[in-house]
Design an enzyme around this catalytic site. Structure first.
Site, mmCIF file in Angstrom:
data_model
loop_
_atom_site.group_PDB
_atom_site.id
_atom_site.type_symbol
_atom_site.label_atom_id
_atom_site.label_comp_id
_atom_site.label_asym_id
_atom_site.label_seq_id
_atom_site.Cartn_x
_atom_site.Cartn_y
_atom_site.Cartn_z
ATOM 1 N N LYS A 229 33.536 46.118 20.097
ATOM 2 C CA LYS A 229 33.523 45.651 18.491
ATOM 3 C C LYS A 229 32.137 45.410 18.144
ATOM 4 O O LYS A 229 31.124 45.086 18.917
ATOM 5 C CB LYS A 229 34.279 44.310 18.450
ATOM 6 C CG LYS A 229 34.851 44.093 16.983
ATOM 7 C CD LYS A 229 36.178 44.595 17.017
ATOM 8 C CE LYS A 229 36.789 44.446 15.584
ATOM 9 N NZ LYS A 229 38.099 45.367 15.509
ATOM 10 N N GLY B 118 54.865 40.258 4.028
ATOM 11 C CA GLY B 118 53.824 41.029 3.673
ATOM 12 C C GLY B 118 54.232 42.540 3.311
ATOM 13 O O GLY B 118 54.704 43.183 4.347
ATOM 14 N N TYR C 149 54.952 47.948 3.546
ATOM 15 C CA TYR C 149 55.570 48.598 2.702
ATOM 16 C C TYR C 149 56.278 49.798 3.479
ATOM 17 O O TYR C 149 57.467 50.462 3.063
ATOM 18 C CB TYR C 149 55.052 49.019 1.371
ATOM 19 C CG TYR C 149 56.057 49.044 0.121
ATOM 20 C CD1 TYR C 149 56.740 48.006 -0.326
ATOM 21 C CD2 TYR C 149 56.423 50.425 0.063
ATOM 22 C CE1 TYR C 149 57.667 48.468 -1.418
ATOM 23 C CE2 TYR C 149 57.563 50.868 -1.034
ATOM 24 C CZ TYR C 149 57.989 49.560 -1.435
ATOM 25 O OH TYR C 149 58.892 49.834 -2.677
ATOM 26 N N VAL D 76 50.683 48.494 5.535
ATOM 27 C CA VAL D 76 51.646 48.645 6.681
ATOM 28 C C VAL D 76 53.287 48.186 6.501
ATOM 29 O O VAL D 76 54.252 48.778 6.615
ATOM 30 C CB VAL D 76 51.145 48.173 8.078
ATOM 31 C CG1 VAL D 76 52.311 48.161 8.887
ATOM 32 C CG2 VAL D 76 49.792 48.441 8.395
ATOM 33 N N GLY E 253 52.436 45.010 2.247
ATOM 34 C CA GLY E 253 51.072 45.636 1.937
ATOM 35 C C GLY E 253 51.052 47.280 2.741
ATOM 36 O O GLY E 253 52.229 47.699 2.606
HETATM 37 P P1 NAD Z 1 47.347 44.629 3.657
HETATM 38 O O1 NAD Z 1 46.459 43.869 3.135
HETATM 39 O O2 NAD Z 1 47.382 46.223 2.752
HETATM 40 O O3 NAD Z 1 48.704 43.848 3.347
HETATM 41 C C1 NAD Z 1 49.110 42.713 3.751
HETATM 42 C C2 NAD Z 1 49.981 42.009 2.690
HETATM 43 O O4 NAD Z 1 50.289 40.669 2.941
HETATM 44 C C3 NAD Z 1 49.628 42.266 1.361
HETATM 45 O O5 NAD Z 1 50.467 42.876 0.410
HETATM 46 C C4 NAD Z 1 49.564 40.797 0.955
HETATM 47 O O6 NAD Z 1 49.772 40.516 -0.396
HETATM 48 C C5 NAD Z 1 50.394 40.094 1.815
HETATM 49 N N1 NAD Z 1 50.287 38.574 1.919
HETATM 50 C C6 NAD Z 1 49.242 37.962 2.073
HETATM 51 N N2 NAD Z 1 49.312 36.720 2.139
HETATM 52 C C7 NAD Z 1 50.949 36.429 2.353
HETATM 53 C C8 NAD Z 1 51.601 35.314 2.604
HETATM 54 N N3 NAD Z 1 51.056 34.199 2.702
HETATM 55 N N4 NAD Z 1 52.942 35.539 2.309
HETATM 56 C C9 NAD Z 1 53.519 36.946 2.287
HETATM 57 N N5 NAD Z 1 52.665 38.149 1.995
HETATM 58 C C10 NAD Z 1 51.266 37.894 2.178
HETATM 59 O O7 NAD Z 1 47.310 44.831 5.093
HETATM 60 P P2 NAD Z 1 48.010 45.901 6.254
HETATM 61 O O8 NAD Z 1 46.839 47.014 6.425
HETATM 62 O O9 NAD Z 1 49.140 45.984 5.714
HETATM 63 O O10 NAD Z 1 47.911 45.090 7.609
HETATM 64 C C11 NAD Z 1 49.159 43.923 7.461
HETATM 65 C C12 NAD Z 1 48.752 43.659 9.028
HETATM 66 O O11 NAD Z 1 48.772 44.407 10.013
HETATM 67 C C13 NAD Z 1 47.417 42.775 9.052
HETATM 68 O O12 NAD Z 1 47.561 41.497 9.858
HETATM 69 C C14 NAD Z 1 46.532 43.732 10.077
HETATM 70 O O13 NAD Z 1 45.630 43.208 10.650
HETATM 71 C C15 NAD Z 1 47.737 44.320 10.771
HETATM 72 N N6 NAD Z 1 47.358 45.652 11.103
HETATM 73 C C16 NAD Z 1 46.962 46.792 10.294
HETATM 74 C C17 NAD Z 1 46.720 48.073 10.727
HETATM 75 C C18 NAD Z 1 46.625 49.147 9.727
HETATM 76 O O14 NAD Z 1 46.645 50.237 10.295
HETATM 77 N N7 NAD Z 1 46.442 48.983 8.526
HETATM 78 C C19 NAD Z 1 46.569 48.297 12.232
HETATM 79 C C20 NAD Z 1 46.915 47.226 13.055
HETATM 80 C C21 NAD Z 1 47.198 45.885 12.553
#
Ligand code: NAD
Length: 364
Positions: A80, A180, A186, A184, A182
């Site tokens: 990292k 959530g 959706y 992932v 977001g």
């Molecule tokens: P993102 O920021 O696109 O989505 C997060 C969503 O959670 C947003 O829509 C946000 O409004 C919502 N949110 C925030 N606080 C909230 C709450 N208190 N209650 C309900 N909803 C809330 O992030 P992402 O890329 O979709 O990632 C989601 C999770 O998965 C994160 O923990 C991330 O570390 C993990 N992750 C993502 C990936 C990836 O490829 N994007 C890979 C591994 C792990």
């Protein structure tokens, strides 16, 4: 902070401190373990309260990457980078090019990627100085946006979890509560809807909720209510540490399977879930598809091959649940054990090989 004793706690191989006054770069690259291959792990940029906070975070995250790659069956180690500074104000071409030169200096022992606070564009700049970077813009032969792929991996892991917790991986008629919606969450919701699942969703973003109601016939609840929903599977896709002393008693589900990182506030919460009979899909295993996809870039990206590897998350999850059942430990511990065993085995293979070489030299 006693750096060497911190490193000794979990067998860290190397820490590299990078400073460049002319660009303002202050960063630390942590290489945890390269037994399985070069250390891969994102570059995080954050305004940490102190240098020791940043170093502790880098150490924790690098080790997490070792476990994630090991269980996913990748020939990669864990590493990292943490760049000290506010990503909103401290970024510049010079800073990322300077970081790129430090990474190049490691000659492939460490490969970076985007992470919290950095973007694909930042990685394009790093790429000007080194080839040891993944997740650059797609036109450069990269794997592109990881989120839809991560969602697919979570969907397959969730199916495997349903098979163990509910007796079948057929999700039609099953209720999944998603925290959530977001990038992932959706995408996962769309796949679950297509598979016939009923959705209960929450988010702090009203627009995503409106869309989920209109497109996916989802039931919306307030963020504070998601833990109290009666459902088959709870899918955390927003925040870390949401399985904790406060929430664990409120859950009415057979399993937890979602994308969020670091879902367990502490390991003991995984033990509590196990005792309560709630099947927990270890987060770093079920959300590994983004890493799997990015790792494919290193071999020359091939989407079909990458998706096949992502599909394997289903079987990996089943193996973890087998180990959990046989060893009577929570799946979170079973996953750690699988990672540690794989690394230990490969260390053994290497030392046998070296011993054989030495024996041959000595004429034995
Ligand atoms: P993102 O920021 O696109 O989505 C997060 C969503 O959670 C947003 O829509 C946000 O409004 C919502 N949110 C925030 N606080 C909230 C709450 N208190 N209650 C309900 N909803 C809330 O992030 P992402 O890329 O979709 O990632 C989601 C999770 O998965 C994160 O923990 C991330 O570390 C993990 N992750 C993502 C990936 C990836 O490829 N994007 C890979 C591994 C792990």
């Amino acid at each position: 902070m006693e750096l060497f004793s911190e490193m000794a706690k979990h067998d860290y191989e190397q820490m590299v401190f990078c400073a460049d006054e002319s660009t303002g770069l202050k960063a630390v690259i942590v290489i945890h373990d390269t037994t399985l291959g070069p250390a891969l792990g994102g570059c995080r940029m954050w305004n940490y309260a102190s240098e020791s906070d940043a170093i502790v975070d880098a150490l924790r995250l690098a080790r997490g990457m070792t476990y994630k790659a090991a269980v996913a069956g990748l020939n990669l180690g864990g590493g990292k980078t943490v760049v000290f500074g506010d990503p909103k104000v401290a970024k510049s071409e010079g800073l990322f090019r300077s970081l790129g030169r430090f990474i190049q200096g490691l000659n492939g022992r460490y490969i970076t990627a985007e992470d919290v606070g950095t973007s694909v564009q930042d990685m394009d700049i790093v790429h000007m100085e080194t080839d040891f970077v993944t997740g650059t813009t797609r036109s450069d032969g990269s794997s592109g946006n990881p989120s839809p792929v991560t969602a697919l991996g979570v969907f397959r892991g969730l199916q495997a979890t349903a098979k163990v917790a509910l007796g079948s991986d057929d999700l039609s008629g099953k209720t999944v509560a998603i925290q959530g919606l977001g990038s992932v969450g959706y995408n996962l919701a769309k796949m679950l809807h297509k598979a016939g699942a009923q959705l209960i969703v929450t988010d702090i973003n009203e627009e995503s909720l409106r869309k989920a109601v209109a497109e996916l016939n989802a039931k919306v609840v307030r963020p504070s209510e998601i833990f109290d929903q009666r459902c088959d599977i709870f899918a955390p896709c927003a925040l870390g540490a949401i399985i904790n002393d406060d929430t664990i008693e409120r859950l009415h589900c057979a399993a937890i399977a979602g994308a969020a990182n670091n879902q367990l506030a502490e390991d003991r919460h995984g033990d509590l879930l196990y005792e309560k009979g709630i099947v927990y899909a270890p987060d770093y295993v079920i959300n590994a598809a983004g890493l799997i996809n990015v790792a494919e870039e290193l071999r020359g990206y091939n989407e079909t091959r990458a998706m096949k590897k992502v599909e394997e998350i289903y079987d990996i999850m089943l193996r973890i649940y087998d180990v959990s059942r046989e060893s009577q430990i929570g799946p979170h511990r079973a996953a750690n054990q699988m990672a540690e065993n794989r690394i230990a085995q490969m260390k053994q293979v290497r030392s046998t090989y070296l011993r054989n070489g030495k024996d041959a030299l000595q004429g034995n």
